[in-house]
Design an enzyme around this catalytic site. Structure first.
Site, PDB file in Angstrom:
ATOM      1  N   ASP A   1       0.845  -1.198   0.000  1.00  0.00           N
ATOM      2  CA  ASP A   1       0.000   0.000   0.000  1.00  0.00           C
ATOM      3  C   ASP A   1       0.880   1.248   0.000  1.00  0.00           C
ATOM      4  O   ASP A   1       1.562   1.536   0.975  1.00  0.00           O
ATOM      5  CB  ASP A   1      -0.893   0.017   1.253  1.00  0.00           C
ATOM      6  CG  ASP A   1      -1.812   1.228   1.261  1.00  0.00           C
ATOM      7  OD1 ASP A   1      -2.922   1.133   0.718  1.00  0.00           O
ATOM      8  OD2 ASP A   1      -1.409   2.288   1.794  1.00  0.00           O
TER       9      ASP A   1
ATOM     10  N   TYR B   1       3.235   9.800  -0.574  1.00  0.00           N
ATOM     11  CA  TYR B   1       4.305   9.187   0.231  1.00  0.00           C
ATOM     12  C   TYR B   1       5.676   9.395  -0.428  1.00  0.00           C
ATOM     13  O   TYR B   1       6.707   9.150   0.193  1.00  0.00           O
ATOM     14  CB  TYR B   1       4.084   7.680   0.454  1.00  0.00           C
ATOM     15  CG  TYR B   1       2.789   7.285   1.127  1.00  0.00           C
ATOM     16  CD1 TYR B   1       1.960   8.236   1.714  1.00  0.00           C
ATOM     17  CD2 TYR B   1       2.385   5.952   1.181  1.00  0.00           C
ATOM     18  CE1 TYR B   1       0.768   7.869   2.315  1.00  0.00           C
ATOM     19  CE2 TYR B   1       1.199   5.581   1.783  1.00  0.00           C
ATOM     20  CZ  TYR B   1       0.385   6.538   2.338  1.00  0.00           C
ATOM     21  OH  TYR B   1      -0.789   6.165   2.925  1.00  0.00           O
TER      22      TYR B   1
ATOM     23  N   LYS C   1      -2.740   5.871  -4.445  1.00  0.00           N
ATOM     24  CA  LYS C   1      -3.859   6.800  -4.187  1.00  0.00           C
ATOM     25  C   LYS C   1      -3.598   8.143  -4.857  1.00  0.00           C
ATOM     26  O   LYS C   1      -2.450   8.587  -4.922  1.00  0.00           O
ATOM     27  CB  LYS C   1      -4.018   7.030  -2.666  1.00  0.00           C
ATOM     28  CG  LYS C   1      -3.908   5.746  -1.853  1.00  0.00           C
ATOM     29  CD  LYS C   1      -4.058   5.959  -0.359  1.00  0.00           C
ATOM     30  CE  LYS C   1      -3.707   4.697   0.405  1.00  0.00           C
ATOM     31  NZ  LYS C   1      -2.286   4.557   0.775  1.00  0.00           N
TER      32      LYS C   1
ATOM     33  N   HIS D   1      -7.576   9.534  -2.041  1.00  0.00           N
ATOM     34  CA  HIS D   1      -6.906   9.538  -0.735  1.00  0.00           C
ATOM     35  C   HIS D   1      -7.772  10.167   0.373  1.00  0.00           C
ATOM     36  O   HIS D   1      -7.889   9.620   1.462  1.00  0.00           O
ATOM     37  CB  HIS D   1      -5.563  10.265  -0.851  1.00  0.00           C
ATOM     38  CG  HIS D   1      -4.546   9.778   0.130  1.00  0.00           C
ATOM     39  ND1 HIS D   1      -3.210   9.675  -0.158  1.00  0.00           N
ATOM     40  CD2 HIS D   1      -4.663   9.356   1.413  1.00  0.00           C
ATOM     41  CE1 HIS D   1      -2.562   9.209   0.907  1.00  0.00           C
ATOM     42  NE2 HIS D   1      -3.419   9.022   1.863  1.00  0.00           N
TER      43      HIS D   1
HETATM   44  P1  NAD Z   1       0.755   1.614  11.806  1.00  0.00           P
HETATM   45  O1  NAD Z   1      -0.378   1.597  12.740  1.00  0.00           O
HETATM   46  O2  NAD Z   1       0.896   0.538  10.796  1.00  0.00           O
HETATM   47  O3  NAD Z   1       2.062   1.713  12.703  1.00  0.00           O
HETATM   48  C1  NAD Z   1       3.331   1.673  12.141  1.00  0.00           C
HETATM   49  C2  NAD Z   1       4.385   1.863  13.229  1.00  0.00           C
HETATM   50  O4  NAD Z   1       4.176   0.937  14.275  1.00  0.00           O
HETATM   51  C3  NAD Z   1       5.775   1.582  12.702  1.00  0.00           C
HETATM   52  O5  NAD Z   1       6.369   2.746  12.173  1.00  0.00           O
HETATM   53  C4  NAD Z   1       6.505   1.084  13.929  1.00  0.00           C
HETATM   54  O6  NAD Z   1       6.974   2.187  14.666  1.00  0.00           O
HETATM   55  C5  NAD Z   1       5.403   0.408  14.715  1.00  0.00           C
HETATM   56  N1  NAD Z   1       5.358  -1.064  14.532  1.00  0.00           N
HETATM   57  C6  NAD Z   1       5.046  -1.746  13.396  1.00  0.00           C
HETATM   58  N2  NAD Z   1       5.049  -3.071  13.635  1.00  0.00           N
HETATM   59  C7  NAD Z   1       5.367  -3.213  14.936  1.00  0.00           C
HETATM   60  C8  NAD Z   1       5.538  -4.336  15.775  1.00  0.00           C
HETATM   61  N3  NAD Z   1       5.343  -5.567  15.321  1.00  0.00           N
HETATM   62  N4  NAD Z   1       5.858  -4.109  17.069  1.00  0.00           N
HETATM   63  C9  NAD Z   1       6.049  -2.869  17.558  1.00  0.00           C
HETATM   64  N5  NAD Z   1       5.893  -1.768  16.815  1.00  0.00           N
HETATM   65  C10 NAD Z   1       5.565  -1.936  15.508  1.00  0.00           C
HETATM   66  O7  NAD Z   1       0.768   3.070  11.127  1.00  0.00           O
HETATM   67  P2  NAD Z   1       0.719   3.730   9.706  1.00  0.00           P
HETATM   68  O8  NAD Z   1       1.983   3.576   8.978  1.00  0.00           O
HETATM   69  O9  NAD Z   1       0.198   5.101   9.942  1.00  0.00           O
HETATM   70  O10 NAD Z   1      -0.426   2.920   8.914  1.00  0.00           O
HETATM   71  C11 NAD Z   1      -0.167   1.776   8.128  1.00  0.00           C
HETATM   72  C12 NAD Z   1      -0.301   2.071   6.643  1.00  0.00           C
HETATM   73  O11 NAD Z   1      -1.604   2.557   6.343  1.00  0.00           O
HETATM   74  C13 NAD Z   1       0.609   3.197   6.145  1.00  0.00           C
HETATM   75  O12 NAD Z   1       1.945   2.805   6.029  1.00  0.00           O
HETATM   76  C14 NAD Z   1      -0.074   3.545   4.850  1.00  0.00           C
HETATM   77  O13 NAD Z   1       0.254   2.594   3.856  1.00  0.00           O
HETATM   78  C15 NAD Z   1      -1.539   3.456   5.256  1.00  0.00           C
HETATM   79  N6  NAD Z   1      -2.104   4.769   5.651  1.00  0.00           N
HETATM   80  C16 NAD Z   1      -3.096   5.297   4.907  1.00  0.00           C
HETATM   81  C17 NAD Z   1      -3.654   6.517   5.240  1.00  0.00           C
HETATM   82  C18 NAD Z   1      -4.749   7.084   4.396  1.00  0.00           C
HETATM   83  O14 NAD Z   1      -5.080   8.259   4.582  1.00  0.00           O
HETATM   84  N7  NAD Z   1      -5.328   6.328   3.501  1.00  0.00           N
HETATM   85  C19 NAD Z   1      -3.192   7.223   6.364  1.00  0.00           C
HETATM   86  C20 NAD Z   1      -2.171   6.659   7.136  1.00  0.00           C
HETATM   87  C21 NAD Z   1      -1.659   5.431   6.781  1.00  0.00           C
END
Ligand code: NAD
Length: 277
Positions: free
Chosen positions: A48, A53, A78, A111
Site C-alpha cells: 500500500d 508518500y 492513491k 486519498h
Molecule cells: P501503523 O499503525 O501501521 O504503525 C506503524 C508503526 O508501528 C511503525 O512505524 C513502527 O513504529 C510500529 N510497529 C510496526 N510493527 C510493529 C511491531 N510488530 N511491534 C512494535 N511496533 C511496531 O501506522 P501507519 O503507517 O500510519 O499505517 C499503516 C499504513 O496505512 C501506512 O503505512 C499507509 O500505507 C496506510 N495509511 C493510509 C492513510 C490514508 O489516509 N489512507 C493514512 C495513514 C496510513
C-alpha cells in the site's frame, strides 16, 4: 484465512490479500526498497503506497527486482488531494504508473474526500476501471455521508474504503454500512502508529493468553473482523512478526473484549477536517 496470501474477494470478483505492507513514511530509495523486498520474501503479496508518500519509485523498483511476478502482487496507490478533479486525476494516475514501473494498478483510491472535487475524481477512477487500467477502485477516509453522496451519482460502486481503524477506533457504524453494500473495509494505522495500544491491559492479557505479541493480536482481530490490514514497518523482524497471524484464532468472547476497547479516538486526521492537515 489460512496463510499470508489468503485474500478477500472484492465485489467485482478481484482477490485482495487480507494482509499488506504499508509504506507511509518509508523513505524513498533504499529504505522503502528494503522494506518491500523483505515483505515479498516473507510472503506478503500486497503493498500500500500513495503518490503523497513520495516513495512510489522505490516500491516499483523493489517489485521489479523481487523476482515475484507482477500479477502475484496486489498494488495499491492513491490520488493526492491537490490532483483531484477529472483530468488532473487521469494525469496523476499516469505519473504514479510510471514511477511504479507497471502498466496497471490493482487498487486505485481517492486519498481524502476533497469537498467539491471527489465526485469528479471518482468519475476518472471509473474511466480507468472501464479502460482496464486498474483492477479495482475505491476510496479512503470516507465517512458514511461521503459514501452516500458518492453512491448517489456513481456508475460503479467503490470496492474498498480504507480508513483509520484500530481497537481505539473500531468504526462499527461505518463497517456495518459498508458490509451492507459489499464495500471492503481496510484499516490504516492498524497499530495506532505503534503507540500506547500495545500496553492496553486487554491487549496485554490476550497476547499472553495466545502466546502472541500485542501487534499480532491486533492484526488478527482485524482480519477476523473481515477487515483488510496494512501495518507499516521497515524493520525486517517486525515485517515478519506482523505477518505471523495465521496460526491462531481469537475466540468470539475475546474478539468482543477487543471490540469493547473502542473510544472513538483517532491518531490521524478526521476526514471532515482533512484540509487542516
Ligand atoms: P501503523 O499503525 O501501521 O504503525 C506503524 C508503526 O508501528 C511503525 O512505524 C513502527 O513504529 C510500529 N510497529 C510496526 N510493527 C510493529 C511491531 N510488530 N511491534 C512494535 N511496533 C511496531 O501506522 P501507519 O503507517 O500510519 O499505517 C499503516 C499504513 O496505512 C501506512 O503505512 C499507509 O500505507 C496506510 N495509511 C493510509 C492513510 C490514508 O489516509 N489512507 C493514512 C495513514 C496510513
Amino acid at each position: 484465512m489460512y496463510d499470508i496470501q489468503s485474500a478477500t474477494t472484492l465485489s467485482n470478483g478481484v482477490k485482495m490479500p487480507w494482509l499488506g505492507l504499508g509504506v507511509y513514511k518509508a523513505q524513498e530509495g533504499e529504505e522503502v526498497k528494503r522494506a518491500v523486498r523483505t515483505a515479498l520474501e516473507v510472503g506478503y503479496r500486497a503493498i500500500d503506497t500513495a503518490a503523497i508518500y513520495e516513495n512510489e519509485s522505490g516500491v516499483g523498483e523493489a517489485i521489479q527486482e523481487s523476482g515475484v511476478a507482477r500479477e502475484h502482487i496486489f498494488l495499491t496507490t492513491k490520488v493526492w488531494n491537490d490532483d483531484q478533479g477529472y483530468e488532473s486525476t487521469l494525469q496523476a494516475f499516469e505519473e504514479s504508473l510510471h514511477k511504479l514501473r507497471t502498466d496497471y494498478i490493482d487498487l486505485y483510491l481517492i486519498h481524502w474526500p476533497v469537498r467539491g472535487k471527489y465526485t469528479d475524481t471518482y468519475r476518472a477512477l471509473e474511466k480507468l476501471y472501464k479502460d482496464g487500467r486498474v483492477r479495482a477502485i475505491g476510496v479512503s477516509n470516507f465517512h458514511i455521508h461521503h459514501l452516500e453522496e458518492l453512491l448517489k451519482g456513481c456508475q460503479i460502486q467503490p470496492m474498498v474504503n480504507q480508513v483509520e481503524l484500530h481497537p481505539m477506533l473500531s468504526q462499527l457504524e461505518l463497517r456495518e454500512f459498508c458490509r451492507q453494500r459489499n464495500i471492503q473495509m481496510e484499516a490504516w494505522s492498524p497499530l495506532m502508529k505503534g503507540g500506547d495500544i500495545f500496553q492496553h491491559s486487554v491487549i496485554q492479557e490476550l497476547a499472553q493468553k495466545y502466546g502472541k505479541t500485542p501487534a499480532q493480536v491486533i492484526l488478527r482481530w482485524d482480519i477476523q473482523s473481515g477487515i483488510v490490514t496494512i501495518p507499516k514497518s521497515v524493520t525486517p523482524s517486525r515485517i515478519q512478526e506482523n505477518s505471523d497471524i495465521f496460526d491462531f484464532t481469537i475466540s468470539h468472547e475475546d474478539m468482543k473484549k477487543i471490540d469493547a476497547i473502542n473510544k472513538n479516538e483517532r491518531v490521524g486526521t478526521n476526514p471532515d477536517k482533512y484540509d487542516t492537515m
